[in-house]
Enzyme design. Structure first.
Site: not given
Length: 390
Positions: A285, A369, A371
């Site tokens: 599970q 590019e 944060t």
């Protein structure tokens, strides 16, 4: 009714056009046959052994500047380019960065802001992989605040003289041309600095723990003298380099889904073959809950990427849409990588499996590019109308 495909549960790729599916299949096949068998070794060695050879192969594949038109570029849809980024980053973030820096940063800057002479000189060669470009914006003391850059360009007669340092520059030491951004008396401007220009040097950054299958450099400019026509004539102010960054960020929106998918698929396959207590762990599970969480993150991020891509193709994508996608999809990919590493147990820390490599790469993807914090504030500004950067 057919059972959903575990590898594309919401049938996202069914909404791709025939051309976009062809791009997917071509780049996926190239990545799995030509790159994936070697990328763990490149990561282990901390480099790309033959970057010029790889550039030519990428050029032949047609992925450099593929979203641009003319000058040897394919002119594909934004979604088509995004799909290519997804399939490349499913192999490794460093390889997607190689393509993204070339096409979305260096080539886009020249295509959008260069003179016709500059476009004709550089773009066909870069599209073919015969020339490599890099993009010099980030500095040691100005990452999220590029407007505070210290690199300066001053006029000396008809020439320009550049001084400064750029940091964390992908492809820098192998680039034939660097797009360098510098402060001038009239604001920030862009310049093309060819390899071998006196006073210009690039030093490889070693001892990285992320993006190791990539070449990262420091650019040093010491009284670099350039002719007047080295300046990008249409680039004025910080909006020019930031518009190029938005193109690169768009590639990350898709690329992150590739890294997430690779981790999820690796965990799914591993769970089916790993036997504990007399049965595969896929039947436990707790393992199924982890796989279900990964499945949801992967498919939701792909839907986000596709929606932003369609907005972009319709000319309706705002840069804040890209911030939304970059923030959401990278964060989702990090969650998937962490769960996948847990499913793999001790095996998850080895390069025999891809999850830890992606997990480490995503630490860089989360900060370059823009944060996560910067994108959060960008979204905050968009929805409240109140900037909170300063």
């Amino acid at each position: 009714m057919n059972t959903p495909d575990p590898h594309d549960f919401l049938a996202v790729d069914r909404d791709l056009s025939d051309e976009e599916r062809a791009i997917r299949d071509t780049v996926r096949d190239f990545g799995r046959t030509e790159l994936l068998p070697h990328v763990a070794d490149w990561f282990d060695e901390g480099t790309i052994p033959d970057p010029r050879g790889l550039a030519k192969r990428f050029g032949a594949l047609g992925v450099f500047g593929m979203h641009l038109t003319g000058y040897g570029c394919a002119g594909t849809s934004a979604v088509g380019y995004g799909v290519a980024c997804r399939e490349l980053e499913a192999v490794d973030s460093g390889l997607r960065s190689f393509v993204s820096v070339q096409g979305s940063l260096a080539m886009t800057a020249i295509h959008r802001y260069g003179s016709e002479e500059q476009r004709r000189r550089w773009l066909p060669a870069m599209a073919a992989g015969d020339a490599i470009g890099c993009f010099g914006l980030t500095e040691p003391d100005s990452g999220s605040d590029p407007g505070s850059m210290r690199t300066r360009a001053r006029r000396d007669g008809s020439d320009w003289v550049l001084n400064g340092t750029k940091m964390w520059i992908t492809n820098g030491s192998v680039a034939d041309v660097a797009v360098v951004w510098a402060a001038t008396d009239d604001g920030i401007r862009g310049f093309l600095v060819p390899r071998g220009t006196p006073g210009f040097s690039a030093n490889v950054i070693h001892k990285k723990l992320s993006l190791r299958a990539s070449i990262t450099s420091e650019l040093v400019l010491e009284d670099v003298r350039l002719p007047g026509d080295a300046r990008l004539p249409e680039a004025e102010g910080l909006k020019a380099p930031l518009s190029c960054l938005s193109e690169a960020r768009y590639g990350i929106v898709w690329g992150a889904t590739g890294a997430a998918r690779a981790c999820y698929e690796a965990a799914l396959d591993y769970s089916r073959s790993r036997v504990q207590f007399g049965r595969p762990i896929s039947g436990f599970q707790l393992t199924q809950r982890k796989l279900a969480d990964m499945l949801v993150d992967v498919n939701q991020s792909m839907l986000t990427a596709l929606r932003i891509g369609r907005l972009k193709d319709a000319g309706e994508a705002h840069h804040t849409h890209v911030s939304f996608g970059k923030m959401a999809n990278v964060r989702a990919a990090q969650r998937v990588a962490a769960l996948a590493r847990g499913v793999h147990g001790a095996n998850g820390i080895t390069l025999e499996y891809p999850v830890m490599r992606h997990m480490l790469n995503l630490e860089s993807v989360a900060t370059y590019e823009g944060t996560e914090e910067v994108h959060a504030l960008t979204l905050g500004n968009a929805i409240t109308g109140t900037p909170a950067f300063r």
